[in-house]
Scaffold this motif. Structure first.
Motif, short mmCIF file in Angstrom:
data_model
loop_
_atom_site.label_atom_id
_atom_site.label_comp_id
_atom_site.label_asym_id
_atom_site.label_seq_id
_atom_site.Cartn_x
_atom_site.Cartn_y
_atom_site.Cartn_z
N CYS A 1 0.83 -1.21 0.00
CA CYS A 1 0.00 0.00 0.00
C CYS A 1 0.86 1.26 0.00
CB CYS A 1 -0.93 0.01 1.22
SG CYS A 1 -2.27 -1.20 1.11
N TYR A 2 2.02 1.18 0.65
CA TYR A 2 2.93 2.34 0.66
C TYR A 2 3.47 2.61 -0.75
CZ TYR A 2 6.78 5.50 1.42
OH TYR A 2 7.62 6.58 1.32
N TYR A 3 3.89 1.54 -1.44
CA TYR A 3 4.47 1.71 -2.78
C TYR A 3 3.46 2.25 -3.79
CZ TYR A 3 8.49 -0.98 -1.15
OH TYR A 3 9.58 -1.43 -0.45
N VAL A 4 2.19 1.86 -3.65
CA VAL A 4 1.23 2.27 -4.67
C VAL A 4 0.40 3.49 -4.26
CG1 VAL A 4 1.08 0.02 -5.77
CG2 VAL A 4 -0.52 0.58 -3.96
N ALA A 5 0.31 3.80 -2.96
CA ALA A 5 -0.57 4.89 -2.54
C ALA A 5 0.01 5.77 -1.43
CB ALA A 5 -1.92 4.33 -2.09
N GLY A 6 0.69 5.15 -0.45
CA GLY A 6 1.23 5.93 0.66
C GLY A 6 2.24 6.97 0.20
N CYS A 7 3.08 6.57 -0.76
CA CYS A 7 4.10 7.53 -1.26
C CYS A 7 3.44 8.67 -2.03
CB CYS A 7 5.16 6.82 -2.10
SG CYS A 7 4.55 6.09 -3.63
N VAL A 8 2.27 8.40 -2.62
CA VAL A 8 1.51 9.46 -3.31
C VAL A 8 0.97 10.44 -2.26
CG1 VAL A 8 -0.44 9.99 -4.82
CG2 VAL A 8 0.89 7.89 -5.18
N SER B 1 -0.46 11.19 6.05
CA SER B 1 -0.68 11.06 4.60
C SER B 1 -0.42 9.63 4.13
CB SER B 1 0.19 12.04 3.82
OG SER B 1 1.56 11.70 3.93
N VAL B 2 0.54 8.97 4.75
CA VAL B 2 0.83 7.56 4.40
C VAL B 2 -0.37 6.69 4.78
CG1 VAL B 2 2.33 5.58 4.88
CG2 VAL B 2 3.32 7.86 4.62
N SER B 3 -0.94 6.98 5.94
CA SER B 3 -2.12 6.26 6.42
C SER B 3 -3.32 6.54 5.50
CB SER B 3 -2.42 6.69 7.86
OG SER B 3 -3.44 5.91 8.42
N PHE B 4 -3.49 7.78 5.09
CA PHE B 4 -4.55 8.19 4.17
C PHE B 4 -4.45 7.34 2.90
CE2 PHE B 4 -6.83 12.43 2.92
CZ PHE B 4 -7.76 11.74 2.13
N GLY B 5 -3.26 7.30 2.32
CA GLY B 5 -3.04 6.51 1.10
C GLY B 5 -3.36 5.04 1.32
N GLN B 6 -2.94 4.52 2.49
CA GLN B 6 -3.19 3.11 2.76
C GLN B 6 -4.68 2.82 2.91
OE1 GLN B 6 -0.59 1.00 5.28
NE2 GLN B 6 -1.94 -0.77 5.45
#
Length: 278
Positions: free
Chosen positions: A148-155, A181-186
């Protein structure tokens, strides 16, 4: 702006709606960032590319985003390799990489660095998962967190950096926003995974973490589109709870943004609202 708006419309109806909510000073960078991420996605999803080719193109693309150089040769090399399975809008996007990269390098240095850092994380991380056998799920919750970090958390991190660069008031909450923001992406990515369980199962793919289901007494290797097992439901409920916790963090994140920044808040709340409804 016009070119990016047209390209966005083709590759994402959702973001074509939400990104224009942002202030004019943020729109070019965020629209460009989304297109760069979509290029990485297109490489990753292309069935006709081998794992080695995907790795090669991802790695080369990181260099192009950082330097702004060699984009024409890259587009000419990649475009003919795309299959019919890749949608026409993504074919266009790949052909237009030189123009997208020219826009990247017209941005502020802080913005370019935020975008390049995100693309590098995504393009290095995603191929790792492409190589895995996913018919029986990921091994652990940590694997799911990392994915999830690689596909969304980093965004999410990149957006937080862009918001902080845009506003000194937002920048006062920088550390907390970056973490949330990392949690949001996840939360958003977990919602997508949970929504797509049955479509994925049809293709013999599973992104769920086995350790959560081991505790519930279910083996993900046995998951089929017809599964209706009480132990599976136990594990699923636990994951829904974890995703919900991340979406709660997304709300906290949004509330840290100044109330007069309605465009940025709407951008965040629309994404959050769609996830909660899902």
């Amino acid at each position: 702006d016009e070119l990016q708006a047209v390209l966005l419309e083709g590759v994402s109806r959702t973001f074509a709606l939400t990104i224009p909510q942002l202030p004019a000073a943020l729109y070019p960078a965020v629209a460009n960032a989304y297109l760069l991420c979509r290029i990485v996605d297109t490489i990753e999803d292309e069935i006709s590319l081998t794992a080695d080719q995907k790795k090669y193109f991802c790695s080369a693309f990181i260099g192009i985003v950082k330097t702004g150089e060699h984009s024409q040769a890259f587009a000419e090399q990649l475009a003919p390799l795309l299959s019919k399975q890749t949608i026409p809008a993504e074919h266009s996007l790949i052909h237009l990489i030189p123009r997208v990269i020219a826009i990247t390098h017209s941005l502020d240095k802080v913005q370019i660095d935020a975008l390049a850092c995100c693309v590098e994380t995504m393009a290095n991380g995603m191929p790792v998962y492409q190589a895995l056998d996913l018919h029986a799920g990921l091994k652990t919750m940590k694997d799911m967190d990392d994915y999830c970090y690689y596909v969304a958390g980093c965004v999410g991190e990149m957006l937080a950096k862009l918001f902080c660069h845009y506003s000194t008031e937002i920048d006062q909450h920088r550390e907390e926003l970056l973490k949330l923001s990392v949690s949001f992406g996840q939360g958003l990515q977990m919602t997508n995974i949970l929504k797509d369980i049955w479509d994925d199962a049809n293709r013999g793919v599973c992104w769920l973490p086995q350790d959560i289901f081991t505790e519930a007494g279910f083996n993900l290797a046995e998951l089929t589109p017809a599964t209706n097992d009480k132990n599976f439901r136990l594990g699923l409920n636990r994951l829904i709870g974890i995703a919900h916790g991340h979406l709660q963090n997304a709300l906290t994140y949004t509330q840290l943004l100044p109330s007069y920044e309605t465009g940025i808040r709407n951008f965040c709340l629309w994404a959050l609202g769609m996830a909660v409804l899902t």
